[in-house]
Design a protein around this motif. Structure first.
Motif, PDB file in Angstrom:
ATOM      1  N   ALA A 296      -6.461   0.204  13.801  1.00  0.00           N
ATOM      2  CA  ALA A 296      -7.072   0.290  12.471  1.00  0.00           C
ATOM      3  C   ALA A 296      -8.225   1.298  12.458  1.00  0.00           C
ATOM      4  CB  ALA A 296      -7.574  -1.085  12.041  1.00  0.00           C
TER       5      ALA A 296
ATOM      6  N   TRP B 246       0.829  -1.210   0.000  1.00  0.00           N
ATOM      7  CA  TRP B 246       0.000   0.000   0.000  1.00  0.00           C
ATOM      8  C   TRP B 246       0.866   1.264   0.000  1.00  0.00           C
ATOM      9  CZ3 TRP B 246      -0.811   4.117   3.366  1.00  0.00           C
ATOM     10  CH2 TRP B 246      -1.997   4.845   3.193  1.00  0.00           C
TER      11      TRP B 246
ATOM     12  N   SER C 227      -8.279   4.685  10.214  1.00  0.00           N
ATOM     13  CA  SER C 227      -9.375   4.866   9.255  1.00  0.00           C
ATOM     14  C   SER C 227      -9.957   6.261   9.362  1.00  0.00           C
ATOM     15  CB  SER C 227     -10.467   3.817   9.494  1.00  0.00           C
ATOM     16  OG  SER C 227      -9.975   2.519   9.261  1.00  0.00           O
TER      17      SER C 227
ATOM     18  N   SER D 166      -9.680  -0.487  -0.808  1.00  0.00           N
ATOM     19  CA  SER D 166     -10.574  -0.713   0.331  1.00  0.00           C
ATOM     20  C   SER D 166     -11.882  -1.358  -0.105  1.00  0.00           C
ATOM     21  CB  SER D 166     -10.859   0.621   1.041  1.00  0.00           C
ATOM     22  OG  SER D 166      -9.686   1.143   1.616  1.00  0.00           O
TER      23      SER D 166
ATOM     24  N   TRP E  98      -6.601   4.159  -3.067  1.00  0.00           N
ATOM     25  CA  TRP E  98      -7.017   3.784  -1.713  1.00  0.00           C
ATOM     26  C   TRP E  98      -8.461   3.284  -1.709  1.00  0.00           C
ATOM     27  CZ3 TRP E  98      -4.968   8.702   1.304  1.00  0.00           C
ATOM     28  CH2 TRP E  98      -3.569   8.677   1.286  1.00  0.00           C
TER      29      TRP E  98
ATOM     30  N   ASN F 257     -13.457   1.652   5.137  1.00  0.00           N
ATOM     31  CA  ASN F 257     -12.425   1.073   5.994  1.00  0.00           C
ATOM     32  C   ASN F 257     -12.986   0.650   7.350  1.00  0.00           C
ATOM     33  OD1 ASN F 257     -10.303   1.261   4.164  1.00  0.00           O
ATOM     34  ND2 ASN F 257      -9.718   3.312   4.813  1.00  0.00           N
TER      35      ASN F 257
END
Length: 270
Positions: free
Chosen positions: A197, A112, A201, A223, A219, A171
């Motif tokens: 996480a 990523w 997010s 996702s 992105w 996310n």
């Protein structure tokens, strides 16, 4: 990415999407299968280990009363025996380590970051870009008019700030999908990972507002694929196809459980 764009003749927004899906299918999906198999093994071991803890506590208390042990001796005997049984169980059931149980983040994060840096370089938004070659200028020129919908210029941030909040929602949804029915309490490293996480997010939303649309598009595509992948692997049929065993502790109605946990369904009964 440049080769994909040149070979397919597709606009840059489509080329970014194709590269994203290719990387996810080629690298991330196999890693997720390995991770899920490892986690199921660990959950099976954990279930047996917790039952052993209760049995050992009862046995130690019984012996302590018979031998008149003080609290420190009883605690020491409990810890020594527990460690011995834990080692035997982990060897017997071949329990995977932390790396295998959380394999996906260790692989996904470097990929990523690499893709994000590459796209920032191509959109000329990377501060470290000192030399502008003719090829790089040509790519940036193409990306400036090969967007789609409201983000026609992939070198500029989203003018209507639609993609950043959408990215955050997706996310956060992925995190909740991976939590399953939400009834199993997450502890230890898993709890830290989930909370980290969630924080990332939310923090990604203002960051995405200032990033080029090409980067945010990557992105968002990544996702979105991740969300569909997480939903797909809740299906027993999909898991059977990938030879992922279903733990006895897992819910038999995963999609129903997820639906009930939606905010507007929280107090309704199906």
């Amino acid at each position: 990415m440049i080769s994909t764009h040149d070979l397919t003749g597709l606009p840059w927004w489509a080329s970014i999407g194709i590269c994203t899906v290719f990387l996810r299918v080629l690298i991330m999906t196999p890693m997720m299968v390995v991770q899920m198999r490892s986690n199921i093994k660990y959950q099976q071991y954990l279930h047996i280990f917790r039952a052993l803890q209760q049995r050992l506590t009862t046995e130690i208390n019984k012996v302590a009363n018979e031998q008149h042990w003080d609290d420190s001796t009883k605690l020491l005997q409990y810890q020594l025996n527990l460690q011995r049984h834990r080692t035997k169980l982990m060897t017997k059931y071949k329990v995977p380590g932390v790396f295998k149980r959380y394999l996906l983040p260790w692989i996904q994060i470097p990929v990523w970051i690499s893709m994000s840096i590459s796209l920032r370089h191509l959109t000329l938004s990377l501060p470290l870009t000192n030399s502008l070659s003719p090829e790089l200028l040509s790519v940036a020129s193409q990306m400036s008019h090969e967007g789609c919908l409201w983000f026609s210029n992939l070198c500029l941030p989203d003018p209507f700030y639609v993609m950043p909040p959408l990215l955050g929602i997706i996310n956060l949804s992925i995190i909740e999908i991976h939590r399953g029915d939400g009834k199993t309490k997450t502890v230890g490293f898993g709890k830290v990972l989930i909370n980290t996480a969630r924080t990332l997010s939310v923090l990604m939303i203002p960051i995405a507002c200032y990033m080029p649309s090409g980067v945010v598009l990557y992105w968002l595509c990544s996702s979105t694929y991740g969300a569909f992948q997480a939903l797909a692997f809740r299906s027993p049929n999909i898991r059977t196809f990938f030879r992922i065993p279903v733990s006895n502790m897992e819910s038999k109605t995963p999609y129903r459980d997820l639906f009930i946990r939606l905010p507007f369904m929280g107090k309704r009964k199906l």
